[in-house]
Design an enzyme around this catalytic site. Structure first.
Site, mmCIF file in Angstrom:
data_model
loop_
_atom_site.group_PDB
_atom_site.id
_atom_site.type_symbol
_atom_site.label_atom_id
_atom_site.label_comp_id
_atom_site.label_asym_id
_atom_site.label_seq_id
_atom_site.Cartn_x
_atom_site.Cartn_y
_atom_site.Cartn_z
ATOM 1 N N GLU A 183 0.615 -1.122 0.050
ATOM 2 C CA GLU A 183 -0.110 0.059 -0.184
ATOM 3 C C GLU A 183 0.828 1.229 0.047
ATOM 4 O OE1 GLU A 183 -3.646 1.902 2.871
ATOM 5 O OE2 GLU A 183 -3.578 -0.146 2.197
ATOM 6 N N ASP A 216 -3.083 -3.097 3.320
ATOM 7 C CA ASP A 216 -3.347 -3.235 4.745
ATOM 8 C C ASP A 216 -4.465 -3.786 4.826
ATOM 9 O OD1 ASP A 216 -1.385 -1.423 5.173
ATOM 10 O OD2 ASP A 216 -2.742 0.182 5.575
ATOM 11 N N ASP A 227 -7.399 -4.271 6.337
ATOM 12 C CA ASP A 227 -8.838 -3.795 6.628
ATOM 13 C C ASP A 227 -9.598 -3.577 5.306
ATOM 14 O OD1 ASP A 227 -7.671 -1.525 5.303
ATOM 15 O OD2 ASP A 227 -7.310 -0.480 7.481
ATOM 16 N N TYR A 235 -0.015 -3.057 13.550
ATOM 17 C CA TYR A 235 -0.723 -2.192 12.692
ATOM 18 C C TYR A 235 -1.937 -1.285 13.932
ATOM 19 C CZ TYR A 235 -3.868 -0.896 8.771
ATOM 20 O OH TYR A 235 -4.367 -0.173 7.973
ATOM 21 N N CYS A 254 -40.120 58.411 48.877
ATOM 22 C CA CYS A 254 -39.571 58.321 47.639
ATOM 23 C C CYS A 254 -39.895 59.386 46.713
ATOM 24 C CB CYS A 254 -40.105 56.981 46.893
ATOM 25 S SG CYS A 254 -39.462 56.198 45.454
ATOM 26 N N CYS A 289 -42.105 57.269 43.603
ATOM 27 C CA CYS A 289 -43.499 57.115 43.478
ATOM 28 C C CYS A 289 -43.973 57.426 44.994
ATOM 29 C CB CYS A 289 -43.545 55.672 43.560
ATOM 30 S SG CYS A 289 -42.658 54.491 45.003
ATOM 31 N N CYS A 328 -39.967 49.568 41.445
ATOM 32 C CA CYS A 328 -39.409 51.202 41.808
ATOM 33 C C CYS A 328 -37.971 50.910 42.187
ATOM 34 C CB CYS A 328 -40.033 51.860 43.076
ATOM 35 S SG CYS A 328 -39.236 53.520 43.105
#
Length: 930
Positions: free
Chosen positions: A16, A123, A125, A343, A807, A810, A837
């Site tokens: 190969e 190889d 495989d 391998y 405040c 408010c 607030c």
């Protein structure tokens, strides 16, 4: 088969790779071979004499370089614009030798004409088997009656190569057909989707590219590549969607003359702070610990790893040495070709009973580092040897990866070669060793009804851990306790932490995901990962962790929005299973091709119909390109209403590239009308509900889900809202939290801005209360009278004699409170109790006349910010329970948490002072430092 008359036969041997051809020739000829040039200067021919099963042979050894042929469409379909991409699912395909390998083909043809036998040394495989049949096709085309055989070997060592030469077999055509099926499926699916994606997206968007080659960029699709990308994107989305949540745990430790024991709360942790504080205060009030259970030490085993296969080699090299899977395989291949390891492409993780395991250990006894351990393994009286475990995988082609030749390090080896070789050797020695043994003890204690436990481990025998330096077995010895024994903990704390998302996928994690889902093979997984990086779909950091790029995430999101799982592993796993069926003869290549391609063509045709979804996701991440066709409108999203600026197109819900939501005109960029939605929007979807107040109708309502951490208290995380201008909740959220607009610079003059006005939208800096420009609601004259920083009016609350101010937003009386942050501990302030607030003022700022009252801002980090999660040093000092009303302290002062919220009415168990809990009490019991 022998030549008539008993004369020598001429055998053409093909490997190969050139290096493998030279190694095999050297072994079979015992170093005595002649070399001549072939047509390709890289693929030489080696000649020598040899006998196969008594038959004299004149051996000719040459090689290819991987695949000799490529699968390609016929000329009629090869050019991108020559056909409809859907035609590629049935277009003719053929194998041909590419131009750069024509010289190798000529060498094979010339040598085959004068040969009697063809022996294939590819190889062992499936891929190697497929290459073998490519060589067979070339050679048989010039000489039909060649006698063909296959050599099977797993290591380039004398014993294996000679044994392979004397036991030649027939090549396996089923293996080759399985690869042919995979190649054709990948070609047809990859080419069709790649052409579709590239032609649809490349010229419409300014996609990031390197080297200035944006216009020539190919936006590729691969049946293995995309599921691999899907794993990365899915983990990334999981991290992005994670909402941190605070939790609390009680930690306990006890130090004595024998050492330190750390006890863990057996409840683990609690997400409810008040519950955790109550349990903690109970423990603080009665801190005596009683030992409830002390079992006898138990013997524990840590077993060595299974024999090494390809996936484990790649994962462990990544984990131990931070090597990429691609580089690991390159180094392993070089070690294999040099004869030092077997391998490296194998799925097998169990040794055959015929393998001489001790011979491989004996060869390593000379090594200065692990040689002495290898020698002890071979001594029968030592009892260190153990036959390796069986991992349950066998590809029937190669054994597990193991050392085949001793080396203490060659002169031409890099650090990576040394590391990979060491990993292979140490792993093999570990898998034939006894497991590590330890004695483990667990002690349980009780404190005020709460159970805690501590564990200790003493290593009795390291065994395989002596040689396998990559693993450890942590543990510590704890003091000896007896049942019924009592003691006061040295330390007892209530600690907080937040839940964390999982980390980005590492390369080892990604390989595990691919292996579990059946994506790719042991020989190809690393290549799929490399393609993702090369094609700009993902990046990898220094810790080998992967993140998707904008392009990778956009493509996955687009197909996901279409309703397809092309980015999930299911489809590819089915394909891989079918290819396995071909390799064992259970299915034919034709059956698998027909089933798979028919399914994928239907998917492709439907995806093309839904291409607007892909275009829509691309607009989130990328700018529109100047090359966009005039007739191509911006991607269609979920339509919300008719555009009230151009009156020609609809406005659709979509996200920008940063994931922020907007409702924009679909005629973009001609019309840039856009309404940006609140920044904390986590999810948004258009419903079928039509607003009855806004017009021109229909204006569809949007279902919102907000990030709880990003909105003030009192607002619901789920909201059905209208962007037509009637929705006060959306107005307030935009005013308080802002929008997710990525860049105001993109908004052209005359275009709409982020917030709502009347029934539609409003320009920047328009107050939602008086509809006048130049200020926001926080500074609106109709809401705040007097000077720019009005000085609040100080008074007394007649109900409880607390000092208050009125405040100025408010009008609600604001009680005087005391901060508990590190920066402002003991400093007093006023804040409005009214929901929504954000009035806040320091007492000393009011007293000295600066009038530094603010709405929604703070100084020193103690202003109100809703349900902020930071609570100072939890456990060392109590920061106050969630929710609670204002518990009264001395002098009319309320004790508050680090966020400015009032604590509950609970007091210190030790002295009754409401300004702290018992764990922070200055009068606490001096006998126990907890």
């Amino acid at each position: 088969m022998s030549r008539r008359g008993g004369g020598p036969v001429t055998v053409l041997n093909v490997a190969e790779k050139p290096s493998v051809a030279k190694s095999v020739a050297g072994i079979l000829s015992r170093g005595s071979f002649r070399t001549r040039e072939g047509r390709s200067r890289y693929n030489k021919i080696f000649e020598f004499d040899y006998a196969i099963n008594g038959q004299p042979c004149r051996m000719l050894m040459t090689s290819v370089i991987g695949h000799l042929m490529e699968l390609e469409f016929s000329d009629r379909f090869r050019k991108w614009h020559s056909c409809d991409p859907a035609d590629l699912y049935q277009a003719p395909v053929m194998k041909h030798v590419p131009e750069d390998k024509k010289d190798i083909k000529k060498t094979l043809e010339e040598e085959a004409r004068k040969s009697d036998w063809l022996v294939l040394w590819l190889d062992c495989d499936r891929e190697g088997e497929n290459i073998a049949f490519e060589v067979v096709d070339v050679c048989r085309a010039v000489k039909q009656n060649l006698f063909i055989r296959r050599a099977h070997f797993s290591a380039l060592i004398d014993r294996e190569i000679h044994e392979a030469a004397q036991n030649l077999r027939e090549p396996n055509q089923l293996f080759a057909q399985a690869v042919d099926a995979r190649q054709e499926i990948d070609l047809r699916i990859g080419a069709s989707f790649t052409r579709f994606q590239t032609m649809l997206l490349k010229d419409r968007f300014s996609i990031d590219s390197t080297g200035g080659e944006e216009r020539s960029r190919v936006i590729s699709y691969g049946p293995c590549q995309f599921p691999t990308l899907g794993f990365i994107v899915e983990r990334y989305w999981e991290i992005q969607a994670h909402e941190p949540e605070e939790f609390w745990t009680i930690n306990c430790s006890h130090e004595s003359e024998e050492g330190l024991a750390t006890f863990n709360w057996m409840r683990g942790h609690l997400f409810d702070y008040v519950s955790a504080v109550i349990l903690y205060e109970m423990c603080v009030l009665e801190p005596t610990a009683t030992v409830m259970n002390v079992p006898h030490p138990r013997e524990k085993f840590k077993y060595p790893p299974y024999p090494l296969n390809t996936i484990e080699l790649e994962k462990r090299a990544s984990r131990y040495f931070r090597l990429s899977s691609e580089h690991t395989m390159k180094v392993a291949e070089e070690l294999y070709q040099a004869g030092f390891i077997s391998y490296p492409r194998t799925e097998t993780d169990s040794f055959s009973s015929r393998t001489d395991l001790r011979a491989m250990v004996e060869e390593q006894t000379r090594h200065p580092a692990w040689g002495p351990y290898a020698q002890r393994l071979l001594e029968p009286e030592g009892g260190h040897w153990r036959n390796p475990g069986n991992g349950g995988h066998d590809d029937k082609a190669h054994p597990p990866i193991h050392p085949t030749k001793f080396s203490s390090g060659e002169s031409n080896w890099s650090r990576d070669h040394l590391n990979v070789y060491e990993l292979v050797v140490r792993h093999y020695l570990a898998c034939v060793s006894q497991p590590a043994i330890a004695a483990e003890t667990t002690v349980e204690i009780d404190i005020a009804g709460e159970r805690f436990s501590a564990s200790g481990r003493a290593i009795l025998a390291k065994n395989y851990l002596e040689v396998y330096r990559f693993e450890s077995w942590g543990g510590s010895v704890i003091p000896v306790y007896e049942k019924g024994q009592q003691f006061i903990p040295t330390r007892l704390t209530l600690d907080s932490a937040v839940t964390r998302p999982p980390p980005l996928l590492s390369e080892a994690d990604l390989l595990s995901c691919m292996d579990k889902a059946g994506i790719g093979t042991d020989a190809t997984m690393h290549d799929h990962i490399k393609k993702l990086l090369d094609r700009g779909y993902a990046t990898k950091d220094a810790n080998t962790r992967f993140s998707p790029t904008n392009l990778g995430e956009a493509l996955v999101m687009g197909y996901d929005d279409m309703g397809y799982e092309l980015w999930k592993p299911n489809l590819r796993a089915i394909m891989e299973h079918d290819m396995n069926e071909v390799s064992v003869g259970s299915k034919t290549k034709a059956e698998v091709l027909q089933t798979c391609l028919q399914q994928m063509k239907a998917c492709f045709l439907d995806a093309r119909v839904k291409k607007a979804k892909l275009l829509e996701t691309m607009t989130i991440f990328f700018e529109r390109s100047n090359n966009t066709d005039e007739g191509e409108n911006q991607t269609a999203g979920e339509v919300v209403r008719r555009c009230n600026l151009c009156h020609e197109s609809d406005m659709a819900l979509r996200k920008n590239r940063d994931g922020n939501f907007m409702v924009g005109c679909m005629s973009y960029p001609q019309c840039r009308n856009a309404v940006w939605l609140p920044g904390p929007t986590l999810e948004a979807s258009v419903t079928a509900d039509v607003c009855q107040s806004c017009g021109p109708a229909p204006v569809y309502k949007i279902r919102f889900k907000f990030r709880q951490i990003g909105i003030p208290p009192g607002f619901d995380t789920n909201h059905l809202g209208c962007v037509g201008g009637c929705d006060d909740i959306l107005k307030q959220l935009i005013d308080i939290c802002g929008t997710g607009s990525r860049s105001q610079a993109r908004t052209a003059p005359g275009a709409s801005s982020n917030n709502f006005q009347g029934g539609n939208i409003r320009q920047n800096n328009t107050c939602i209360h008086c509809q006048q420009r130049g200020h926001t609601s926080a500074n609106c004259p109709s809401r705040i009278s007097g000077s720019r920083n009005p000085r609040p009016t100080t008074g007394t609350n007649p109900g409880n004699d607390e000092t208050t101010v009125s405040c100025n937003t408010c009008g609600t009386p604001c009680a005087l409170r005391t901060a508990n942050t590190e920066a402002n501990r003991g400093r007093r302030f006023f804040s409005c109790p009214s929901q929504g607030c954000n009035f806040f003022a320091w007492e000393d700022s009011i007293s000295n006349g600066s009038g530094n009252a603010t709405a929604g801002s703070n100084s020193g980090g103690s202003g109100r910010r809703g349900r902020a999660r930071g609570r100072g040093n939890r456990g060392g000092q109590s920061g106050g329970a969630r929710g609670g009303g204002g518990g009264r302290g001395g002098g009319g002062t309320s004790f508050v948490s680090a966020t400015g919220e009032p604590v509950s009415g609970r007091r210190c168990f030790s002295c009754g002072d409401p300004s702290h809990f018992a764990n922070a009490c200055p009068n606490r019991n001096s006998n126990g430092n907890f």
